[in-house]
Design an enzyme around this catalytic site. Structure first.
Site, PDB file in Angstrom:
ATOM      1  N   ASP A 142       0.810  -1.220   0.000  1.00 57.87           N
ATOM      2  CA  ASP A 142       0.000   0.000   0.000  1.00 57.87           C
ATOM      3  C   ASP A 142       0.843   1.270   0.000  1.00 57.87           C
ATOM      4  OD1 ASP A 142      -2.058  -1.772   0.220  1.00 57.87           O
ATOM      5  OD2 ASP A 142      -3.000  -0.801   1.947  1.00 57.87           O
ATOM      6  N   HIS A 192       3.558  -2.003   3.593  1.00 53.12           N
ATOM      7  CA  HIS A 192       3.524  -0.631   3.062  1.00 53.12           C
ATOM      8  C   HIS A 192       4.853  -0.253   2.438  1.00 53.12           C
ATOM      9  CE1 HIS A 192       0.121  -0.456   5.877  1.00 53.12           C
ATOM     10  NE2 HIS A 192      -0.338   0.514   5.111  1.00 53.12           N
TER      11      HIS A 192
END
Ligand SMILES: [Zn+2]
Length: 355
Positions: free
Chosen positions: A184, A331
């Site tokens: 992400d 992430h």
């Protein structure tokens, strides 16, 4: 704002300041003298006021001035002569603006209600609250408070728990025996190339949930991700992590549609997967995602690497009890992104998705 409006206001606001200053000076001076003295004094006031009444855009500036002038008008509309006349002109301007806002709001709202699922969800949400009020009316207000608290608790659970399916289907597993890595918050000029090299080294494929604004800044990275055989998912245009869970239908639509457009313009690829910021969806996310043929995807394993500085702890949370079919969340744009990815790839090896 229209040019004619800007010209009118650039004349009307200084005139109002001149009249208002003249009215104040009129308490001590004769009126012609006061109006004459108000020219330099008004000029100083007009130079100083923007320091207190600053707005970042011309429209924001106009709103602040409209409110300030209307407030002044409310206290001076009974003054005689020219001051009262100016005050009434500002009250009229305020009413005209309020009517225009109401009209535009209604038009926008009726447009949103053309999507049946949005209209239904709004109606259900309002009906539930009316039901709580009715319970309070008939059985005592403690029932209304209890009903309101129950609605709020259910809403919080539905929007803040990423795996909750009450608002619509959320994909939590791959559906087969492979693992899927999802990354992400990119693309990131430092992390994305390094993560791509690591994935290549381990012959693994991932889904990059990208933020539209970042795709606009680094379109070449988005193209490179696709060129290396990975997929791009929609992760909203601006990643409003603090407010997406309570966003209304128009903001939700803007966030999803703008990101979709940013990825399409940069790469020619239309995302098929959507992930809300922090997994926090709102009442309207699912119908709007459906409009764009987007499947909502969450995850089944995460290590909180966006807030945790220790990669070992992150990897422990992700890899302990890992099972076939898990969707992993990591992430980029974090200080430990590369370290975490290396650990995940080494720890999951044979289970990874390679198609
Ligand atoms: Zn995110």
């Amino acid at each position: 704002m229209h040019l004619a409006e800007q010209r009118f206001l650039s004349l009307w606001i200084p005139l109002t300041v001149w009249v208002a200053t003249g009215a104040v000076l009129g308490r001590w001076l004769a009126m012609p003298m006061a109006m004459l003295a108000a020219i330099p004094t008004g000029f100083i006031v007009l130079s100083l006021l923007p320091l207190a009444l600053g707005g970042r855009t011309p429209v924001a500036q106009w709103r602040i001035w409209l409110l300030a002038c209307t407030l002044w008008a409310v206290f001076h509309h009974e003054a005689g002569a020219i001051t009262g006349w100016f005050a009434w002109s500002w009250i009229a301007l305020f009413l005209l603006n309020a009517m225009a806002c109401l009209w535009l709001g209604l038009r926008k709202f009726s447009g949103l209600l053309e999507t049946p699922a949005i209209a239904f969800r709004l109606a259900a949400f309002i009906d539930l609250h009316l039901l709580a009020i009715a319970a309070g009316w008939f059985f005592g207000w403690s029932w209304a408070i209890a009903g309101g608290a129950l609605i709020a608790a259910c809403y919080c659970l539905a929007v803040l728990r990423p795996s909750c399916q009450w608002l619509g289907p959320v994909r939590l597993t791959t559906g087969d025996h492979s693992l899927l890595i999802t990354i992400d918050d990119g693309p990131d000029p430092h992390d994305t190339p390094l993560l791509l090299d690591l994935l290549d080294k381990h012959q693994a494929k991932a889904v990059f949930f990208m933020i539209g604004e970042k795709v606009r800044r680094h379109p070449e990275l988005a193209r490179e991700v696709l060129r290396r055989g990975h997929e791009i998912g929609n992760h909203t245009m601006t990643h409003p992590q603090a407010g997406f869970w309570c966003a209304g239908p128009s903001r939700t639509r803007r966030e999803i549609a703008d990101c979709q457009r940013a990825v399409e313009e940069a790469t020619g690829f239309t995302p098929r997967l959507f992930r809300a910021p922090c997994g926090h969806r709102n009442l309207f996310t699912h119908p709007i995602a459906r409009e764009h043929s987007l499947e909502v995807m969450a995850w089944s394993r995460r290590g909180f690497d966006a807030v945790e500085a220790d990669a070992t702890k992150v990897l422990k949370r992700i890899l302990t009890k890992i099972e076939p079919g898990d969707i992993l969340l990591v992430h980029e744009s974090t200080p430990i992104a590369v370290e975490v990815m290396e650990g995940v790839l080494q720890g999951t090896g044979r289970l990874l998705s390679k198609h």
